[in-house]
Write an enzyme that holds these catalytic residues in place. Sequence first.
Site, short mmCIF file in Angstrom:
data_model
loop_
_atom_site.label_atom_id
_atom_site.label_comp_id
_atom_site.label_asym_id
_atom_site.label_seq_id
_atom_site.Cartn_x
_atom_site.Cartn_y
_atom_site.Cartn_z
CG HIS A 235 8.34 55.20 -7.34
ND1 HIS A 235 8.14 53.94 -6.84
CD2 HIS A 235 7.11 55.76 -7.46
CE1 HIS A 235 6.84 53.73 -6.68
NE2 HIS A 235 6.18 54.83 -7.05
CG HIS B 9 1.57 52.31 -5.93
ND1 HIS B 9 2.57 52.23 -5.01
CD2 HIS B 9 1.96 53.20 -6.87
CE1 HIS B 9 3.55 53.06 -5.38
NE2 HIS B 9 3.22 53.66 -6.50
CD GLU C 136 -0.67 54.26 -11.08
OE1 GLU C 136 -0.32 53.37 -10.30
OE2 GLU C 136 0.14 54.93 -11.75
ZN LIG Z 1 4.13 55.29 -7.54
#
Ligand SMILES: [Zn+2]
Length: 331
Positions: free
Chosen positions: A7, A186, A189
């Site tokens: 990022h 994403h 996670e």
């Molecule tokens: Zn990430």
Amino acid sequence: MFDLHLHLDGSLAEEDFLYLAKKDNIPLGKDFPSNIYVPADCPSLVEYLTRFDLPLLLLQSKENIEYAFSSLVKRLAKMNYIYVEIRFAPLLHLQKGLSQKEVVVAALKGVEEGMKDNDIIANIILCTMRHADEKTNMETIEVAHLFKGTRIVAVDLAGAETLHPSSYYSNIFAKAREYGLNITIHAGEATGSDEIMMALDNGAMRIGHGVHLSLDKDSIAKVKEKDICFEFCPTSNLQTKSLKEYKDVPLKGFMKAGIPVTINSDNMTVSNTTSVLEMKQMIKTFNLSKEEVKEILFNSIKYSFATKGEKEKIAKSFESRFNDYYSLLIN
Ligand SMILES: [Zn+2]
């Protein structure tokens, strides 16, 4: 080396903060620079995400966005990286009146500037955000479509995973699929396997993190049938409390099941790491063989969103540099 999950806003160097803050007369806070790194006792992903407030404050003009991309690409080139995909959410850079399109034009300029005279290829992934409304996220998809064929190579969904499930974003990803955009999401996670399955239903070709994939027969079959690659970012997972220890990273389980995995940094500054350090940690934790290291690194080429021609070029460069990389990684 490679990084497919990196990022921009979490990877500004200390000197970038200093330069941009001085230029725009923005205070960095009395805790600087410790306030740009995640604390050792970070309680959750939500706390982790607060570390992005300061860099985002600095990245609200075309000039600064261009500078940040250029600086990051140059830094990675100096570190001997061959190929990177830098991701960011244009919708987080609109506070001073820029449009998403203007933000992306600045990003592209920055990447080109960073690549100039450097032996590195850098592409950009545009993130939609879980907290943003559908209209704003849809605009990101439209901008990705507008710039398809440039260094904008894919779209992503980022942000606090517990906010809404991936299925909530089905309209924006239906549009992304209609446009033939590459998709990474994403998922898995801060949540579990169901979230990963929803991301796959949304057309994800890669999964960011995905460490909570259940390694049962059906899940393995689905992931393998779609040839999904996972973007692991181990230190980040420890910091967000997604995993407790490095040995909890399911690297060996995935490899045994034949599921491709890449090792990435997530955020070089916020997590105070690089994909080189992450790979070193994985080699140490799992006692990986030279062949296994090569296989994992090669996944970053095979499953990258680079063009076929770029992949061939990157693979050639990787072959010639692998022995040097390997000695760096094991020492
Ligand atoms: Zn990430």
